[in-house]
Design a protein around this motif. Structure first.
Motif, short mmCIF file in Angstrom:
data_model
loop_
_atom_site.label_atom_id
_atom_site.label_comp_id
_atom_site.label_asym_id
_atom_site.label_seq_id
_atom_site.Cartn_x
_atom_site.Cartn_y
_atom_site.Cartn_z
N THR A 88 0.83 -1.20 0.00
CA THR A 88 0.00 0.00 0.00
C THR A 88 0.87 1.25 0.00
N THR A 98 -4.60 -0.68 -7.51
CA THR A 98 -4.61 -2.00 -6.86
C THR A 98 -4.82 -3.04 -7.93
N CYS A 101 -5.49 -7.17 -7.67
CA CYS A 101 -6.55 -7.19 -6.67
C CYS A 101 -6.06 -6.44 -5.44
N ASP A 102 -6.82 -6.51 -4.38
CA ASP A 102 -6.48 -5.86 -3.12
C ASP A 102 -5.09 -6.30 -2.64
N ASP A 103 -4.36 -5.41 -1.98
CA ASP A 103 -3.00 -5.68 -1.53
C ASP A 103 -2.92 -6.92 -0.63
#
Length: 141
Positions: A88, A98, A101-103
């Motif tokens: 992040t 991102t 996908c999400d971190d």
């Protein structure tokens, strides 16, 4: 009698690639393109603890000894809690999306690829000099 003519030797010119702008908004390396930097890929594959510690040190600007022992003692804590926060920070520093996908999800499911992408991105931006080259963290002034 003719004098020998002096000739200049051709000079080799090194081409230095231009670094991307600090907030380009796009990754220079896709999440699943670890083979584009084979040395970082092999480093992460065969010495994942060291690569994780270097990833940590390169982002925070600290040494790699503390993160190395933390990863050794509690790898799941580092993978689930610390590494996503580092990613992040990296994304915020350069305005990166991102992707894929999400971190947290990326690190939990594909930790090695996330580290490869992060180290490759920092190298492309001139902020990662290689293994055990601490003090080049992106968060330093």
């Amino acid at each position: 009698m003719a004098q020998p003519m002096a000739m200049a030797q051709p000079m080799a010119v090194a081409m230095v690639p231009a670094l991307p702008p600090a907030n380009s908004g796009q990754w220079n390396f896709a999440a699943f393109s670890c083979f584009s930097n084979i040395d970082i890929c092999c480093y992460t594959m065969f010495c994942g603890l060291c690569a994780g510690a270097e990833y940590n040190a390169s982002i925070t600007g600290g040494g790699c000894g503390g993160p190395f022992f933390f990863i050794c003692c509690c790898p799941m804590c580092w993978t689930c809690c610390t590494a996503p926060g580092l990613r992040t920070q990296l994304r915020q520093k350069y305005g990166l999306p991102t992707d894929p996908c999400d971190d947290c999800l990326f690190h939990v499911c594909c930790n090695g690829l996330a580290i490869c992408q992060g180290l490759s991105e920092m190298r492309a931006r001139g902020k990662y000099g290689g293994p055990c080259n601490s003090g080049t963290g992106i968060m330093l002034p």
